[in-house]
Design a protein around this motif. Structure first.
Motif, PDB file in Angstrom:
ATOM      1  N   TYR A   1       0.916  -1.303  -0.027  1.00  9.57           N
ATOM      2  CA  TYR A   1       0.060  -0.147  -0.082  1.00  9.57           C
ATOM      3  C   TYR A   1       0.776   1.377  -0.063  1.00  9.57           C
ATOM      4  CZ  TYR A   1      -3.593  -3.263   1.479  1.00  9.57           C
ATOM      5  OH  TYR A   1      -4.446  -4.387   1.624  1.00  9.57           O
TER       6      TYR A   1
ATOM      7  N   LEU B   1      -3.682  12.082   6.700  1.00 14.53           N
ATOM      8  CA  LEU B   1      -3.614  11.293   5.358  1.00 14.53           C
ATOM      9  C   LEU B   1      -4.296  11.981   4.434  1.00 14.53           C
ATOM     10  CD1 LEU B   1      -3.425   8.394   4.054  1.00 14.53           C
ATOM     11  CD2 LEU B   1      -5.704   7.929   4.753  1.00 14.53           C
TER      12      LEU B   1
ATOM     13  N   ARG C   1      -4.648   7.262  -0.491  1.00 14.09           N
ATOM     14  CA  ARG C   1      -4.153   5.792  -0.255  1.00 14.09           C
ATOM     15  C   ARG C   1      -4.354   5.112  -1.426  1.00 14.09           C
ATOM     16  NH1 ARG C   1      -5.382   1.633   4.328  1.00 14.09           N
ATOM     17  NH2 ARG C   1      -5.849  -0.223   2.858  1.00 14.09           N
TER      18      ARG C   1
ATOM     19  N   HIS D   1       3.744   0.735   2.686  1.00 17.67           N
ATOM     20  CA  HIS D   1       3.406  -0.319   3.729  1.00 17.67           C
ATOM     21  C   HIS D   1       3.167  -1.565   2.968  1.00 17.67           C
ATOM     22  CE1 HIS D   1       1.323  -2.897   6.301  1.00 17.67           C
ATOM     23  NE2 HIS D   1       1.325  -2.211   7.542  1.00 17.67           N
TER      24      HIS D   1
ATOM     25  N   PHE E   1       4.781  13.765   2.574  1.00 19.69           N
ATOM     26  CA  PHE E   1       5.212  12.479   2.891  1.00 19.69           C
ATOM     27  C   PHE E   1       4.763  11.495   1.997  1.00 19.69           C
ATOM     28  CE2 PHE E   1       8.295  13.907   6.002  1.00 19.69           C
ATOM     29  CZ  PHE E   1       7.918  14.939   6.732  1.00 19.69           C
TER      30      PHE E   1
ATOM     31  N   PHE F   1       8.671   6.013   5.268  1.00 14.44           N
ATOM     32  CA  PHE F   1       8.513   7.176   4.905  1.00 14.44           C
ATOM     33  C   PHE F   1       9.414   7.967   3.867  1.00 14.44           C
ATOM     34  CE2 PHE F   1       4.685   8.876   6.790  1.00 14.44           C
ATOM     35  CZ  PHE F   1       4.462   8.158   7.927  1.00 14.44           C
TER      36      PHE F   1
ATOM     37  N   TYR G   1       0.750  11.588   2.929  1.00 10.45           N
ATOM     38  CA  TYR G   1       0.416  12.317   4.177  1.00 10.45           C
ATOM     39  C   TYR G   1       0.745  13.751   3.864  1.00 10.45           C
ATOM     40  CZ  TYR G   1      -1.009   8.331   7.317  1.00 10.45           C
ATOM     41  OH  TYR G   1      -1.304   7.197   7.908  1.00 10.45           O
TER      42      TYR G   1
ATOM     43  N   SER H   1       4.591  -7.455   8.459  1.00  7.25           N
ATOM     44  CA  SER H   1       4.869  -5.881   8.443  1.00  7.25           C
ATOM     45  C   SER H   1       4.350  -5.169   9.804  1.00  7.25           C
ATOM     46  CB  SER H   1       4.289  -5.317   7.278  1.00  7.25           C
ATOM     47  OG  SER H   1       4.845  -5.768   5.942  1.00  7.25           O
ATOM     48  N   TYR H   2       3.366  -5.671  10.458  1.00  3.45           N
ATOM     49  CA  TYR H   2       2.758  -5.315  11.555  1.00  3.45           C
ATOM     50  C   TYR H   2       2.428  -3.707  11.540  1.00  3.45           C
ATOM     51  CZ  TYR H   2       4.503  -9.745  13.312  1.00  3.45           C
ATOM     52  OH  TYR H   2       4.644 -10.934  13.306  1.00  3.45           O
ATOM     53  N   GLY H   3       2.066  -3.109  10.543  1.00  4.22           N
ATOM     54  CA  GLY H   3       1.725  -1.764  10.271  1.00  4.22           C
ATOM     55  C   GLY H   3       2.801  -0.815  10.161  1.00  4.22           C
ATOM     56  N   LYS H   4       3.962  -1.492   9.811  1.00  2.00           N
ATOM     57  CA  LYS H   4       5.346  -0.583   9.681  1.00  2.00           C
ATOM     58  C   LYS H   4       5.317   0.387   8.450  1.00  2.00           C
ATOM     59  CE  LYS H   4      10.150  -0.728   9.070  1.00  2.00           C
ATOM     60  NZ  LYS H   4      11.383  -1.483   8.847  1.00  2.00           N
ATOM     61  N   LEU H   5       4.953   1.466   8.534  1.00  3.70           N
ATOM     62  CA  LEU H   5       5.121   2.542   7.406  1.00  3.70           C
ATOM     63  C   LEU H   5       6.285   2.827   7.212  1.00  3.70           C
ATOM     64  CD1 LEU H   5       2.257   5.172   8.067  1.00  3.70           C
ATOM     65  CD2 LEU H   5       2.377   3.555   5.952  1.00  3.70           C
TER      66      LEU H   5
ATOM     67  N   ILE I   1       6.788  -4.384  17.023  1.00  7.75           N
ATOM     68  CA  ILE I   1       7.948  -3.600  16.496  1.00  7.75           C
ATOM     69  C   ILE I   1       8.761  -3.013  17.234  1.00  7.75           C
ATOM     70  CG2 ILE I   1       8.587  -1.903  14.713  1.00  7.75           C
ATOM     71  CD1 ILE I   1       6.088  -2.395  13.021  1.00  7.75           C
TER      72      ILE I   1
ATOM     73  N   PHE J   1       0.926   5.569   0.482  1.00  6.20           N
ATOM     74  CA  PHE J   1       0.093   6.747   1.311  1.00  6.20           C
ATOM     75  C   PHE J   1       0.824   8.032   0.871  1.00  6.20           C
ATOM     76  CE2 PHE J   1      -2.383   3.917   3.899  1.00  6.20           C
ATOM     77  CZ  PHE J   1      -1.549   2.730   3.912  1.00  6.20           C
TER      78      PHE J   1
ATOM     79  N   TYR K   1       6.634   6.986  16.548  1.00  2.21           N
ATOM     80  CA  TYR K   1       7.327   7.493  15.471  1.00  2.21           C
ATOM     81  C   TYR K   1       8.341   8.550  15.927  1.00  2.21           C
ATOM     82  CZ  TYR K   1       4.749   4.930  11.919  1.00  2.21           C
ATOM     83  OH  TYR K   1       4.072   3.979  11.134  1.00  2.21           O
TER      84      TYR K   1
ATOM     85  N   GLN L   1      -3.218   4.855   9.503  1.00  2.94           N
ATOM     86  CA  GLN L   1      -2.766   5.263  10.721  1.00  2.94           C
ATOM     87  C   GLN L   1      -3.186   6.716  11.013  1.00  2.94           C
ATOM     88  OE1 GLN L   1       1.293   4.205  11.364  1.00  2.94           O
ATOM     89  NE2 GLN L   1       1.110   2.115  10.349  1.00  2.94           N
TER      90      GLN L   1
ATOM     91  N   SER M   1      -2.768  -4.578  13.051  1.00  2.91           N
ATOM     92  CA  SER M   1      -1.484  -4.418  12.485  1.00  2.91           C
ATOM     93  C   SER M   1      -1.305  -5.389  11.359  1.00  2.91           C
ATOM     94  CB  SER M   1      -0.737  -5.104  13.290  1.00  2.91           C
ATOM     95  OG  SER M   1      -0.673  -6.221  14.120  1.00  2.91           O
TER      96      SER M   1
ATOM     97  N   TYR N   1       1.416   3.138  17.839  1.00  2.00           N
ATOM     98  CA  TYR N   1       2.968   3.044  17.094  1.00  2.00           C
ATOM     99  C   TYR N   1       3.459   4.455  17.990  1.00  2.00           C
ATOM    100  CZ  TYR N   1       0.466   0.732  13.276  1.00  2.00           C
ATOM    101  OH  TYR N   1      -0.306  -0.239  12.725  1.00  2.00           O
TER     102      TYR N   1
END
Lengths: 117, 114
Positions: free
Chosen positions: A33, A47, A50, A95, A91, A107, A37, A101-105, B56, A35, B35, B103, B97, B33
């Motif tokens: 995915y 956001l 997407r 993802h 930005f 950038f 931002y 990936s557990y939601g890791k974005l 994470i 995005f 950041y 997000q 997740s 999360y």
């Protein structure tokens, strides 16, 4: 590891004109995915739009649309009829759709957009 | 009502001190999360929790310790603060997740270490 590159540190546009912000990414994954931002001076991350990689149709949200080129790994944002309120840092983010990936974005470096009246 | 809130919004402290930043979300999300946005505006994930479990941990120094007392709260405690810890810290949340849900970010906490 995925990387996201925004090659334009700064862009400017006249009010009511159109501007395109560039983003390229590098991944070996096929399902992911993307995005955009927006971070105005208030620093709130908002956001904008997407895109799911499995969808061929480019996402649109009112004056915001993307040009998603999967083969070229390119994901640009077009802002039409620019308004003063569009001035912000933009930005691009990636993802991976995989379960680990557990939601890791991830950038990009950001592009500062200035809108001139 | 604010969806994701952080306190404090600004934090100025001396090197060597210990400080905490709190985050709360009222969206009913499972995942939260932290950041870090550095002075060049680069955003990088630090931690993620899903239903109070750490999922994470992005090679962050162990002076940083997140804690999630429940799935609506994720706090960040920083020991022995260093000059390089000066940054804006954002909390975010998403429904879960497992999928690339959008997000939602908090307003950020600007930490300045003198």
């Amino acid at each position: 590891a995925q990387t996201v590159t925004q090659s334009q540190p700064e862009m400017s546009v006249q009010e009511a004109e159109t501007v395109t912000l560039s983003c390229t990414y590098d991944t070996s994954e096929s399902d992911y995915y993307l995005f955009w931002y927006k971070q105005p001076p208030s620093r709130q991350m908002i956001l904008v739009i997407r895109q799911e990689a499995y969808k061929q149709q480019n996402a649109t949200e009112n004056r915001f649309s993307v040009n998603f080129q999967k083969a070229a790994k390119s994901f640009s944002l077009k802002i039409s009829d620019s308004q003063l309120g569009d001035a912000a840092m933009y930005f691009c983010a990636f993802h991976n759709a995989g379960g680990t990936s557990y939601g890791k974005l991830t950038f990009g470096q950001g592009t500062i957009l200035t809108v001139h009246p | 009502d604010t969806a994701v809130s952080q306190t404090p919004k600004y934090l100025v402290t001396q090197m060597g001190n210990d400080k905490s930043i709190k985050c709360e979300q009222n969206l009913g999300h499972d995942t939260m999360y932290w950041y870090k946005q550095d002075s060049k505006k680069f955003l990088k994930i630090m931690f993620s929790y899903n239903n109070k479990e750490l999922i994470i941990n992005e090679t962050v120094p162990n002076r940083f310790s997140p804690k999630s007392p429940d799935k609506a709260h994720l706090n960040l405690h920083i020991n022995s603060l260093e000059l390089g810890d000066s940054a804006v810290y954002f909390c975010a949340s998403s429904p879960n997740s497992r999928e690339a849900d959008t997000q939602y970010f908090g307003p950020g906490t600007r930490l300045t270490v003198l």
